[in-house]
Enzyme design. Structure first.
Site, short mmCIF file in Angstrom:
data_model
loop_
_atom_site.label_atom_id
_atom_site.label_comp_id
_atom_site.label_asym_id
_atom_site.label_seq_id
_atom_site.Cartn_x
_atom_site.Cartn_y
_atom_site.Cartn_z
N TRP A 22 -22.87 -20.74 -38.72
CA TRP A 22 -22.55 -19.54 -37.92
C TRP A 22 -21.07 -19.53 -37.54
O TRP A 22 -20.38 -18.52 -37.71
CB TRP A 22 -23.44 -19.59 -36.68
CG TRP A 22 -23.29 -18.53 -35.65
CD1 TRP A 22 -23.86 -17.29 -35.65
CD2 TRP A 22 -22.58 -18.63 -34.41
NE1 TRP A 22 -23.55 -16.61 -34.49
CE2 TRP A 22 -22.75 -17.43 -33.72
CE3 TRP A 22 -21.81 -19.63 -33.82
CZ2 TRP A 22 -22.19 -17.18 -32.47
CZ3 TRP A 22 -21.25 -19.40 -32.58
CH2 TRP A 22 -21.44 -18.18 -31.91
N ASN A 121 -22.66 -25.64 -19.65
CA ASN A 121 -21.35 -25.60 -20.31
C ASN A 121 -21.27 -24.44 -21.31
O ASN A 121 -20.37 -24.38 -22.12
CB ASN A 121 -21.07 -26.93 -21.03
CG ASN A 121 -19.69 -26.95 -21.65
OD1 ASN A 121 -18.76 -26.40 -21.10
ND2 ASN A 121 -19.55 -27.58 -22.80
N HIS A 650 -7.09 -30.41 -13.95
CA HIS A 650 -7.21 -29.05 -14.49
C HIS A 650 -8.66 -28.61 -14.45
O HIS A 650 -9.57 -29.39 -14.70
CB HIS A 650 -6.70 -29.00 -15.94
CG HIS A 650 -7.01 -27.71 -16.64
ND1 HIS A 650 -6.45 -26.51 -16.27
CD2 HIS A 650 -7.85 -27.44 -17.67
CE1 HIS A 650 -6.93 -25.55 -17.05
NE2 HIS A 650 -7.78 -26.09 -17.90
N HIS A 703 -7.26 -18.15 -24.96
CA HIS A 703 -8.42 -17.92 -25.81
C HIS A 703 -8.31 -16.60 -26.57
O HIS A 703 -9.20 -16.25 -27.34
CB HIS A 703 -9.70 -17.95 -24.98
CG HIS A 703 -9.93 -19.29 -24.35
ND1 HIS A 703 -9.38 -19.64 -23.14
CD2 HIS A 703 -10.63 -20.37 -24.79
CE1 HIS A 703 -9.74 -20.88 -22.85
NE2 HIS A 703 -10.49 -21.34 -23.83
N CYS A 735 -5.21 -22.94 -20.21
CA CYS A 735 -6.05 -23.99 -20.77
C CYS A 735 -5.27 -24.66 -21.91
O CYS A 735 -4.12 -24.30 -22.19
CB CYS A 735 -7.37 -23.40 -21.26
SG CYS A 735 -8.76 -24.57 -21.21
#
Length: 770
Positions: A22, A121, A650, A703, A735
């Site tokens: 996938w 998560n 973080h 992202h 991030c």
């Protein structure tokens, strides 16, 4: 054909494929290596294969609609027309391209916010409710997948959709007083979906309402009853299975009396509360109980004797023809199958259960109920013996670790000086400018890097050659960071595959498998380690790479570690000792690593805790203990350092407002928090709570593939400085940068450094009174 008294069911199945087919298809499409039609065909093939597999495993109610091209919450938003207006342009795009734009952003529009799915998560895309949005049914997704399974495989599947109450509770962009009117607008659309599914022949329809496992108010309950009364009135012939998971339901009698035909309850993560409520209040005779008896969030085989005893207790209150046996939640949260794992040692493999093996357990229990315990006795005894033998293995135990944990039984880890005094020492030591710039840790991991790591792991490249390659990449990026103008550098983590897996491979007590992947967000998959024994640090894990990077520059290079709570929350954890004991073992191992770094001249050390918030229990009465233990573990990892050593941490993609006090109690000198997709909302939290330590709010979203310009990042920094002191503020991305390309990373960081410079000049002028 005589129907079984008790039937088996699955709540949801992993989307990613046994070997991440996938993920590979999606990323090939995003890179324009395959067409949209090719993507659709590849994912249909994978989806049908997974449905057939579930049928072969003996599951009676097979879910459809749990499959997604990115995220099931985003699927629901798009299905009902909640498309942010910034993505509704005159440019001609396919439905799927717009869908991906919402999730990932594009050159003109920032992606929608992403956050944790309850206490897991998994990340979902937060639905945006805009003022002029009129909900409408754009496509009946569950119907499409139901008909596909029926027509192509002959499976009368169980359509799954996220319930209206949970969907709106997870959405943003509206005032609380608007919730009821939005619900009233949305429910008729749900009714239309359900009517069409019922007319198509769906025997059962699963509506997921995990929000029911949180603390509901009386107003919530009243509105919930109204919603499902409307649903029942609108489609009285449909058989609705209202599914809860992740915790117990507080208002057991209210929930089980809702006008639906079935109720799904989690009997694994309920701490015994659902079972106690069942024993106390019983269960309606006119409803089906879908009992979540197999753990959908961990990878150990079930203690079938204990599970059978629990099942017998349930059967004393619910007749067999009222009973469905299923997992505790969707199997999205575990890997697909152990059958692909050919290299794992037999004792461990024998006690592991991924999605397929959990479905086998469900089928086994169902067979036992329908045909008698004697038909499954041999399987139960074999599994019990395997588990007992495994837990007794001597190499799982380390008496030194157990003794060290015991020495901390009644001690509190603390730094030598309070933060205000440490801050002065650290400023003199590092002499950083106002608004220092840095990154979170990882830098782009190109195909070249991944291929080199793969060759090394397969023995096709010598350790010396691989080490030279990593050093070359580190040197290249130290130079690049200096050219960009960053104030605090990182070594880039080119030697690391994953921020938890890397450390687990170097610690005793962890095991790794080749294909134990689970979805984290979008196409991002992680391979959680399996903690099966006592955790111990045999030798330093990160020192060589960090001191090499530091030798290349006069600027500080951060040591980079993953924190104890994140390692715990992002692992599949042993169940024979308490979670806090496991966490303390991890913390003590990290404590030793921190001291190794400091002794080798590294005085800026980042211990990341991106998963701290995600492990927060859904029930408020359990949250204080969890947060206290999280603070203890972090401080146990970091408190032994000298005053001049600056501890960073973080966190990312969570609602932080309710744990800001806890973040402060960690006593980290600097914390960086994801804020690019939710900048204004997070900054508002700091208007309420005065945070007194160093803080970096991510000024751009890593992202998304878009390159943010200087002006928008300058605005983000300026907005933050309305409530934060410039002497405490750091400028950083939100991030790590491992998934981004080199060119976009370089361009974005240059813009970030320039934005920081412009704001710094203004702030210096203000401070100097110019």
């Amino acid at each position: 054909m005589k129907r079984k008294k008790t039937i088996s069911s699955n709540i949801g199945y992993p989307r990613i494929g046994e070997k991440r087919e996938w993920k590979k298809a999606l990323e090939s499409f995003w890179k324009e290596e395959i067409t949209e039609n090719a993507l659709i065909e590849e994912l249909e093939t994978l989806r049908l294969k997974d449905l057939q597999k579930q049928k072969n495993l003996g599951i009676d109610l097979i879910p459809v609609g749990d499959f997604s091209y990115y995220d099931h919450v985003l699927d629901t938003a798009v299905m009902f027309g909640f498309i942010p207006r910034r993505f509704l342009t005159s440019e001609k795009k396919s439905h799927l391209q717009t869908y991906f734009d919402i999730a990932r952003g594009n050159k003109d529009a920032i992606a929608s916010e992403m956050t944790k799915w309850f206490n897991t998560n998994y990340h979902y895309i937060v639905p945006e409710i805009e003022e002029d949005t009129e909900p409408q049914l754009t496509e009946n997704r569950p119907l499409h997948y139901y008909l596909e399974a029926k027509e192509k495989l002959g499976i009368n599947a169980k359509p799954v959709l996220l319930g209206p109450f949970t969907f709106l509770k997870l959405a943003k962009g509206y005032e609380q007083e608007e919730f009821k009117s939005l619900l009233d607008t949305l429910v008729p659309l749900y009714i239309q979906v359900l009517q069409e599914l019922d007319n198509a022949g769906a025997e059962w329809i699963q509506i997921d309402e995990p929000i029911l496992s949180t603390n509901l108010t009386e107003t919530d309950l009243k509105q919930l009853k109204e919603v499902y009364q409307q649903v029942n009135n609108g489609c009285p012939e449909a058989k609705i299975l209202l599914q809860t998971y992740f915790e117990a339901v507080d208002h057991f009698e209210d929930i089980t009396s809702l006008p639906v035909q079935g109720i799904g309850l989690d009997f694994i993560h309920d701490d015994g509360v659902n079972l106690a409520s069942l024993k106390k209040f019983g269960f309606p005779k006119n409803k089906i109980l879908a009992a979540g008896l197999i753990n959908g969030r961990n990878v150990w085989r079930s203690d079938l004797k204990a599970t059978w005893n629990q099942l017998e207790t349930i059967r004393s209150k619910v007749s067999d023809d009222q009973l469905i046996i299923q997992p505790s939640c969707s199997l999205l949260h575990v890997p697909v199958t152990t059958s692909s794992e050919e290299e794992v040692e037999a004792p461990l493999k024998g006690v592991l259960a991924f999605a397929d093996q959990k479905l086998e357990e469900i089928s086994l229990l169902t067979n036992g109920v329908n045909n008698g315990r004697k038909y499954i006795d041999a399987d139960v005894e074999k599994q019990t013996k395997n588990l007992e033998s495994f837990w007794e293995l001597s190499h799982r135990r380390n008496t030194e670790v157990q003794a060290e944990v015991e020495t901390w039984h009644d001690k509190e880890p603390t730094r030598n000086l309070p933060f205000a005094e440490r801050q002065k020492v650290q400023q003199d030591y590092f002499n950083l400018p106002l608004l220092p710039t840095t990154t979170i840790g990882s830098l782009p991991q190109t195909n070249e890097i991944r291929q080199a790591r793969s060759r090394y792991r397969k023995g096709l490249q010598s350790p010396e050659t691989y080490e030279d390659f990593i050093k070359a990449k580190t040197s290249e990026w130290i130079d690049r960071q200096e050219e960009i103008g960053l104030d605090v550098l990182v070594h880039g983590e080119f030697e690391r595959n994953d921020m938890v897996e890397y450390f687990g491979e170097k610690l005793d007590g962890f095991a790794f498998l080749n294909y134990a992947w689970v979805q984290s967000y979008g196409s991002r998959c992680v391979k959680p380690p399996i903690i099966y024994g006592d955790v111990h640090l045999p030798e330093p894990m990160t020192v060589n790479e960090i001191i090499y990077a530091q030798s290349l520059t006069d600027k500080p290079v951060k040591g980079m570690l993953t924190g104890p709570i994140t390692i715990f929350n992002w692992s599949f954890v042993r169940e024979d000792i308490s979670p806090f004991e496991v966490t303390k073992q991890i913390a003590l191992a990290l404590n030793k690593e921190v001291q190794h770094l400091e002794k080798n001249g590294i005085h800026m050390i980042q211990v990341d805790e991106p998963a701290l918030r995600e492990g927060l229990p859904l029930k408020k009465n359990k949250q204080t203990q969890y947060l206290d233990e999280a603070v203890y573990a972090f401080k146990l990892s970091t408190s032994a350092v000298k005053n001049e050593t600056q501890v960073h941490t973080h966190m990312c993609y969570s609602e932080f407002g309710d744990i800001i006090h806890t973040i402060s109690r960690l006593d980290a000198d600097v914390i960086s928090i994801e804020a690019a997709r939710s900048h204004g909302e997070l900054i508002a939290d700091f208007e309420i709570f005065s945070y007194d330590k160093g803080i970096g709010l991510g000024v751009y979203d890593i992202h998304s593939p878009r390159i943010p310009n200087v002006e928008e990042m300058e605005k983000s920094i300026t907005r933050a400085l309305r409530v934060l002191d410039p002497h405490q503020f750091w400028v950083n991305p939100d991030c790590g940068l491992k998934t981004r390309g080199i060119e976009e990373t370089t361009a974005s960081l240059k813009n970030m450094v320039e934005a920081a410079r412009l704001v710094r000049e203004k702030q210096v002028s203000l401070i100097n009174g110019d």
